[in-house]
Design an enzyme around this catalytic site. Structure first.
Site, PDB file in Angstrom:
ATOM      1  CG  ASP A 361      -2.067  -0.937   1.108  1.00 17.31           C
ATOM      2  OD1 ASP A 361      -2.676  -0.958   0.040  1.00 17.31           O
ATOM      3  OD2 ASP A 361      -2.329  -1.671   2.067  1.00 17.31           O
ATOM      4  CB  THR A 366      -3.761  -1.213  -3.182  1.00 19.11           C
ATOM      5  OG1 THR A 366      -4.445  -0.675  -2.047  1.00 19.11           O
ATOM      6  CG2 THR A 366      -3.216  -2.578  -2.840  1.00 19.11           C
ATOM      7  CB  VAL A 367       1.419  -1.586  -5.733  1.00 21.65           C
ATOM      8  CG1 VAL A 367       2.186  -2.080  -6.958  1.00 21.65           C
ATOM      9  CG2 VAL A 367       1.587  -0.084  -5.572  1.00 21.65           C
ATOM     10  CG  ASP A 477       6.689  10.594  -0.540  1.00 20.00           C
ATOM     11  OD1 ASP A 477       7.142  10.791   0.606  1.00 20.00           O
ATOM     12  OD2 ASP A 477       5.819   9.750  -0.774  1.00 20.00           O
TER      13      ASP A 477
END
Length: 679
Positions: A361, A366-367, A477
């Site tokens: 996540d 979500t991957v 990020d």
């Protein structure tokens, strides 16, 4: 505007309105309990806690919080505790008795007690016994050590003691009061090594953890069914607030309410005029929604016209975009030059988004692991929501990754179109997890990243970030969880959902704070301004992680060291780099490693400066790292690096096998170059 209603239309509208009334009434409960609340310095609190503006019906008896400016308190039986942390993953509530906060001499010499129906002590809690107003030390045995401290009682200083070796000793006749204070097991060990009064206060301030019991299982089931947890104070029972009303357990599907429609044909003129107003309201809202959808559509239209034709020509000068009336055609178009997949294709590739192929996540979605029809292994990111904000982040990531190609950036294979029911991004599959996994995650237990590999990770990550900055892009990020590793331990930087294009004619971009705690530029919080130096700060934290193997944020560390950046700055300023470096890297026994890790720590110190102007540019960081690498491993670094890393990589290959498509591990993605082995 003239409105014409036939009798049948009026009957239908009245029926639907009455059908919706109880649902809307229940939505009020659901909405009020769905939003979390902040209490002092504790953020995003929900069930079972209530207080402040959160009603009692949304909490559980015994979990009322009293909120003050910068702290929160909870009362358990007759004692008041300061709340230090709320952890929903293990139902842990870390607290310290209020009269012990910053104090080892309480106002009441009575032991605390907890409600065993609501709480239990976590196993890592330890009872520390304090002895007050003693005529002599409470032990006479030479092998049991007690530490003396003073307290003032009725204006007079009295001798007091604490002992860490044993839980309690009978001090009747020696000490006036004996008091048991729960603390963490880790603090007991710390006190045994550093038995001082100041450390006693610090150990107590760390608090202890209570595990709460408030119908936890029922609440989990309620949330899974789409409801919100609460408590019925009238019946004294757990309540699940659902769209079709409050229920004792989990939400159920809406039942037919045809019975409510019977007899509605006799509705009065008052209801008629009420419905006219309702109709006007929904008409205005519908127009607003259409305008928003139009704006969302405009976000996607521009890229299609750039270098893409709408005809079916096969000219080598342009990429064909097949126009069709079907939203998800079997034919493919292109968005910013990347392939547009249909939802059905990606649904099939991921086994209908089966949880068993979930890779992890992220902040926005979500991957999932998937295999395309052409045999390529892919990682499919499924964004949580398809609102206007998510559409912007979706377009942002596509635009950046489509136009930027670099060996150390994750490759974007494609995405879904604006017509798709969900926003999906398709990436290459990177099979060796993240740097975070190898430093302090699941893979850290089975293999150690050698220093040469870590330094190479730092260099390649810096190359990727320097390339982004040169291309006027800020990542925003940067963290070890967004740095992926392929099977050769080469870097692939990922997650561009927060990235911003940075125009040449401005010095910063103003935006609300976003990012990951522990990595966010402190200037960002103060000024709401993000610059390329914000990435430099985050990269400084990554460098410290690489040399220390410590996490960016760890609440189990001393309160001054919870933030890794603060810990690093303190150690480096005090010439204690050796305390920061992972001892397994050979700092003390290998002069070359010692010299390189010290140099990297000094570079990280520059990156972590509070003032962004004092930090180096990403290009300067890259040049310094290359210099450290070149000097540390000789002038033939580029030639020797691949040969010298073979043995290290072979050792690392003894780690657990690459991620299985059936794994639910919290890893990132994996590379198409490993498709055959990982499949």
């Amino acid at each position: 505007m003239q409105l014409h209603f036939s009798a049948s239309v009026l009957f239908f509208i009245i029926s639907i309105t009455l059908y919706q009334i109880p649902i809307c009434f229940c939505d009020d409960y659901e909405a009020s309990c769905s939003s979390s609340f902040d209490c002092g310095n504790i953020k995003n609190i929900g069930y079972p806690f209530w207080g402040s503006e959160r009603p009692e019906d949304c909490g559980y008896p015994g979990f009322k919080l009293d909120c003050y400016y910068d702290y929160a308190e909870i009362t358990i039986i007759n004692d008041t505790y300061r709340v230090l942390q709320v952890n929903y993953s293990d139902y842990g509530l870390r607290v310290v008795r209020t009269d012990f906060w910053h104090n080892s001499c309480p106002t009441s010499f009575t032991n605390s007690s907890i409600d065993v129906n609501l709480f239990e002590y976590r196993p890592d809690s330890h009872n520390l016994t304090l002895y007050y107003d003693c005529s002599s030390p409470p032990v006479s045995l030479s092998y049991i050590r007690s530490t003396k401290f003073n307290c003032t009682e009725y204006g007079t200083e009295v001798d007091s003691y604490f002992i860490t070796e044993v839980p309690e000793i009978d001090a009747t006749g020696i000490c006036a009061s004996t008091l048991i204070v729960p603390i963490l097991e880790s603090q007991v060990r710390y006190l045994q090594e550093n038995s001082t009064v100041e450390n006693l206060k610090a150990a107590i301030d760390e608090g202890f953890v209570l595990v709460w019991k408030a119908d936890n299982a029922q609440c989990n089931d309620c949330r899974k069914s789409g409801g919100q947890c609460g408590y019925n104070t009238s019946s004294s029972e757990f309540t699940c607030y659902c769209r079709d009303g409050p229920v004792p357990s989990t939400c159920r599907s809406k039942k037919s309410k045809i019975g409510l429609i019977a007899g509605v044909s006799a509705a009065s003129a008052a209801i008629f005029f009420f419905l006219i107003g309702l109709w006007v309201f929904f008409t205005v809202r519908r127009r607003k929604r259409v305008a928003e959808q139009s704006q969302t559509k405009d976000l996607f239209l521009a890229p299609y016209s750039r270098g893409v034709t709408s005809s079916t020509t096969t000219s080598s000068q342009s990429v064909p975009s097949y126009v069709t009336s079907k939203p998800e055609s079997l034919q493919h178009s292109f968005f910013y030059g990347v392939k547009v997949f249909t939802y059905a294709e990606l649904e099939e590739a991921t086994k209908n988004f089966d949880p068993s192929v979930e890779l992890g996540d992220g902040g926005f979605g979500t991957v999932y692991y998937g295999i395309l029809k052409d045999g390529r292994a892919v990682a499919v990111k499924r964004l949580y929501e398809s609102n206007l904000k998510r559409v912007e982040q979706f377009r942002n990531e596509v635009e950046i990754l489509a136009r930027l190609k670099h060996k150390n950036l994750v490759e974007l294979y494609g995405c879904t179109s604006r017509h798709s029911r969900e926003l999906l991004l398709v990436y290459e599959y990177i099979a060796n997890g993240t740097v975070s996994d190898h430093l302090h995650g699941d893979r850290s237990q089975s293999s150690l990243l050698p220093w040469r590999t870590r330094l190479n990770i730092a260099v390649e990550t810096a190359e990727a970030l320097a390339f982004l900055h040169e291309s006027d892009v800020i990542h925003r990020d940067v963290k070890t969880n967004n740095i992926l590793l392929d099977h050769n331990f080469c870097v692939k930087v990922a997650d561009f959902g927060l990235s911003r294009l940075f125009p040449n004619d401005v010095t910063h971009v103003s935006t609300a704070p976003q990012g990951t705690p522990g990595y966010v530029d402190p200037e960002y919080f103060q000024c709401y301004k993000v610059t390329n130096k914000s990435d430099v700060y985050s990269f400084g934290v990554v460098l410290i992680e690489l040399i220390s193997s410590l996490e960016a944020v760890d609440i189990t560390r001393h309160r001054h060291d919870i933030n890794l950046a603060n810990l690093a700055i303190n150690r480096i300023q005090n010439h204690q780099v050796h305390e920061l470096v992972d001892p397994l890297l050979g700092f003390e026994r290998d002069d070359a490693v010692k010299k390189m890790t010290t140099a990297v720590a000094e570079l990280a110190f520059r990156c972590l400066q509070q003032d962004g102007e004092m930090r180096p540019s990403m290009d300067e960081v890259l040049q310094i790292l290359r210099g450290i690498q070149r000097e540390g491993y000789g002038g033939h670094e580029e030639v020797e690096k691949k040969n010298n890393m073979v043995d290290e990589i072979m050792l690392l290959k003894d780690a657990p096998p690459l991620c299985s498509p059936d794994s639910v591990a919290d890893n990132k993605w994996v590379s198409s170059s490993t498709t055959s082995t990982s499949s």
